[in-house]
Write a protein that holds these residues in place. Structure first.
Motif, PDB file in Angstrom:
ATOM      1  N   ILE A 158       9.565 -52.612 -66.484  1.00 32.32           N
ATOM      2  CA  ILE A 158       9.556 -52.716 -65.023  1.00 32.32           C
ATOM      3  C   ILE A 158      10.918 -52.346 -64.438  1.00 32.32           C
ATOM      4  CG2 ILE A 158       7.694 -54.404 -64.931  1.00 32.32           C
ATOM      5  CD1 ILE A 158       9.899 -56.568 -64.554  1.00 32.32           C
ATOM      6  N   VAL A 159      11.807 -51.836 -65.256  1.00 33.76           N
ATOM      7  CA  VAL A 159      13.136 -51.378 -64.855  1.00 33.76           C
ATOM      8  C   VAL A 159      13.896 -52.491 -64.125  1.00 33.76           C
ATOM      9  CG1 VAL A 159      14.441 -49.444 -63.911  1.00 33.76           C
ATOM     10  CG2 VAL A 159      12.085 -49.081 -64.595  1.00 33.76           C
ATOM     11  N   CYS A 160      13.890 -53.677 -64.721  1.00 36.26           N
ATOM     12  CA  CYS A 160      14.612 -54.802 -64.129  1.00 36.26           C
ATOM     13  C   CYS A 160      16.113 -54.715 -64.417  1.00 36.26           C
ATOM     14  CB  CYS A 160      14.050 -56.120 -64.640  1.00 36.26           C
ATOM     15  SG  CYS A 160      14.355 -56.414 -66.396  1.00 36.26           S
ATOM     16  N   GLU A 161      16.479 -53.900 -65.394  1.00 35.65           N
ATOM     17  CA  GLU A 161      17.869 -53.593 -65.759  1.00 35.65           C
ATOM     18  C   GLU A 161      18.594 -54.728 -66.477  1.00 35.65           C
ATOM     19  OE1 GLU A 161      20.141 -51.729 -62.619  1.00 35.65           O
ATOM     20  OE2 GLU A 161      18.305 -50.946 -61.723  1.00 35.65           O
ATOM     21  N   GLN A 162      17.905 -55.774 -66.859  1.00 36.82           N
ATOM     22  CA  GLN A 162      18.554 -56.878 -67.559  1.00 36.82           C
ATOM     23  C   GLN A 162      19.051 -56.447 -68.937  1.00 36.82           C
ATOM     24  OE1 GLN A 162      16.635 -60.753 -67.296  1.00 36.82           O
ATOM     25  NE2 GLN A 162      15.338 -59.923 -65.670  1.00 36.82           N
ATOM     26  N   CYS A 163      18.373 -55.517 -69.553  1.00 42.20           N
ATOM     27  CA  CYS A 163      18.756 -55.040 -70.878  1.00 42.20           C
ATOM     28  C   CYS A 163      20.087 -54.297 -70.849  1.00 42.20           C
ATOM     29  CB  CYS A 163      17.666 -54.155 -71.460  1.00 42.20           C
ATOM     30  SG  CYS A 163      17.240 -52.741 -70.416  1.00 42.20           S
ATOM     31  N   ILE A 164      20.380 -53.646 -69.732  1.00 39.53           N
ATOM     32  CA  ILE A 164      21.625 -52.872 -69.629  1.00 39.53           C
ATOM     33  C   ILE A 164      22.824 -53.787 -69.784  1.00 39.53           C
ATOM     34  CG2 ILE A 164      23.045 -51.450 -68.089  1.00 39.53           C
ATOM     35  CD1 ILE A 164      20.410 -50.344 -66.937  1.00 39.53           C
ATOM     36  N   ALA A 165      22.794 -54.903 -69.067  1.00 43.25           N
ATOM     37  CA  ALA A 165      23.912 -55.855 -69.136  1.00 43.25           C
ATOM     38  C   ALA A 165      23.982 -56.549 -70.496  1.00 43.25           C
ATOM     39  CB  ALA A 165      23.774 -56.889 -68.029  1.00 43.25           C
ATOM     40  N   ALA A 166      22.845 -56.694 -71.167  1.00 42.42           N
ATOM     41  CA  ALA A 166      22.815 -57.404 -72.450  1.00 42.42           C
ATOM     42  C   ALA A 166      23.310 -56.563 -73.621  1.00 42.42           C
ATOM     43  CB  ALA A 166      21.397 -57.885 -72.741  1.00 42.42           C
ATOM     44  N   CYS A 167      23.298 -55.247 -73.485  1.00 47.59           N
ATOM     45  CA  CYS A 167      23.645 -54.370 -74.606  1.00 47.59           C
ATOM     46  C   CYS A 167      25.157 -54.364 -74.859  1.00 47.59           C
ATOM     47  CB  CYS A 167      23.149 -52.955 -74.331  1.00 47.59           C
ATOM     48  SG  CYS A 167      23.473 -51.836 -75.727  1.00 47.59           S
ATOM     49  N   PRO A 168      25.595 -54.829 -76.030  1.00 48.11           N
ATOM     50  CA  PRO A 168      27.033 -54.914 -76.303  1.00 48.11           C
ATOM     51  C   PRO A 168      27.699 -53.571 -76.593  1.00 48.11           C
ATOM     52  CG  PRO A 168      25.815 -55.610 -78.228  1.00 48.11           C
ATOM     53  CD  PRO A 168      24.802 -55.368 -77.138  1.00 48.11           C
ATOM     54  N   VAL A 169      26.890 -52.534 -76.888  1.00 51.00           N
ATOM     55  CA  VAL A 169      27.472 -51.227 -77.216  1.00 51.00           C
ATOM     56  C   VAL A 169      27.168 -50.168 -76.154  1.00 51.00           C
ATOM     57  CG1 VAL A 169      27.520 -51.666 -79.717  1.00 51.00           C
ATOM     58  CG2 VAL A 169      25.479 -50.617 -78.671  1.00 51.00           C
ATOM     59  N   ASN A 170      26.633 -50.616 -75.018  1.00 48.18           N
ATOM     60  CA  ASN A 170      26.322 -49.712 -73.908  1.00 48.18           C
ATOM     61  C   ASN A 170      25.397 -48.565 -74.294  1.00 48.18           C
ATOM     62  OD1 ASN A 170      27.895 -51.197 -72.038  1.00 48.18           O
ATOM     63  ND2 ASN A 170      29.733 -50.205 -72.841  1.00 48.18           N
ATOM     64  N   ALA A 171      24.387 -48.883 -75.105  1.00 43.78           N
ATOM     65  CA  ALA A 171      23.419 -47.862 -75.528  1.00 43.78           C
ATOM     66  C   ALA A 171      22.273 -47.710 -74.546  1.00 43.78           C
ATOM     67  CB  ALA A 171      22.873 -48.217 -76.908  1.00 43.78           C
ATOM     68  N   ILE A 172      22.188 -48.622 -73.591  1.00 45.51           N
ATOM     69  CA  ILE A 172      21.075 -48.599 -72.634  1.00 45.51           C
ATOM     70  C   ILE A 172      21.632 -48.240 -71.256  1.00 45.51           C
ATOM     71  CG2 ILE A 172      19.173 -49.903 -71.636  1.00 45.51           C
ATOM     72  CD1 ILE A 172      19.335 -51.767 -74.093  1.00 45.51           C
ATOM     73  N   SER A 173      20.956 -47.299 -70.619  1.00 48.39           N
ATOM     74  CA  SER A 173      21.380 -46.892 -69.278  1.00 48.39           C
ATOM     75  C   SER A 173      20.134 -46.633 -68.451  1.00 48.39           C
ATOM     76  CB  SER A 173      22.253 -45.649 -69.356  1.00 48.39           C
ATOM     77  OG  SER A 173      21.545 -44.572 -69.938  1.00 48.39           O
ATOM     78  N   ILE A 174      20.369 -46.230 -67.216  1.00 49.34           N
ATOM     79  CA  ILE A 174      19.269 -45.934 -66.322  1.00 49.34           C
ATOM     80  C   ILE A 174      19.316 -44.477 -65.916  1.00 49.34           C
ATOM     81  CG2 ILE A 174      20.437 -46.610 -64.201  1.00 49.34           C
ATOM     82  CD1 ILE A 174      17.641 -48.055 -63.634  1.00 49.34           C
ATOM     83  N   ASN A 175      18.170 -43.844 -65.964  1.00 50.72           N
ATOM     84  CA  ASN A 175      18.056 -42.442 -65.570  1.00 50.72           C
ATOM     85  C   ASN A 175      17.563 -42.405 -64.138  1.00 50.72           C
ATOM     86  OD1 ASN A 175      17.631 -39.732 -65.329  1.00 50.72           O
ATOM     87  ND2 ASN A 175      15.912 -39.650 -66.749  1.00 50.72           N
ATOM     88  N   LEU A 176      18.377 -41.898 -63.250  1.00 51.81           N
ATOM     89  CA  LEU A 176      17.980 -41.814 -61.841  1.00 51.81           C
ATOM     90  C   LEU A 176      17.235 -40.553 -61.675  1.00 51.81           C
ATOM     91  CD1 LEU A 176      21.282 -43.110 -60.285  1.00 51.81           C
ATOM     92  CD2 LEU A 176      19.209 -44.395 -60.711  1.00 51.81           C
TER      93      LEU A 176
END
Length: 134
Positions: A116-134
């Motif tokens: 649902i693109v809540c973006e909570q995973c982005i902040a949780a990732c310690p190696v910054n492997a998750i981002s959002i594609n606009l």
């Protein structure tokens, strides 16, 4: 038909019952995916709207007439598999179970259809492997 929209409310419109009005006046179901609405602050909300295409458009136009900024939700989560270390921290914050660790391989599995693109995973990732594609 379904559409996912991002809403931004000015302070003076924060008390407008958007989901109720969409259902009552336009026969549009509004599933609230995420909301951050506080008195006397700018509000943000992600809605999944479903209904007849003409009614959806009429509902969106009504929201815009209320000075609510409406933008279509075109963002999606992207995982850099070369950077991801499969730690699983993102799975603990994912409210829909879109991110899971495979119990046999212990590798991250991502079900985009559940996201649902809540973006909570982005902040949780310690190696910054998750981002959002606009």
């Amino acid at each position: 038909m379904k559409k996912r929209v991002n809403l931004t409310f000015p302070k003076r419109v924060i008390n407008v019952p958007v989901a109720y009005r969409l259902a009552k006046d336009f026969n549009v179901a509004a599933n609230i995916i995420r909301a951050q609405v506080d008195p006397n602050k700018v509000g943000k909300m992600v809605l999944e709207l479903s209904g007849d295409i003409d009614q959806l458009e009429a509902g969106i136009e009504w929201m815009r007439s209320q000075d609510i900024d409406v933008s279509l939700h075109g963002r999606e989560i992207v995982i850099d598999e070369n950077t991801c270390v499969d730690c699983g921290l993102c799975t603990g914050v994912c409210p829909t179970g879109a991110m899971t660790l495979n119990p046999k391989t212990f590798q991250l599995e991502f079900l985009r259809s559940r996201c649902i693109v809540c973006e909570q995973c982005i902040a949780a990732c310690p190696v910054n492997a998750i981002s959002i594609n606009l």
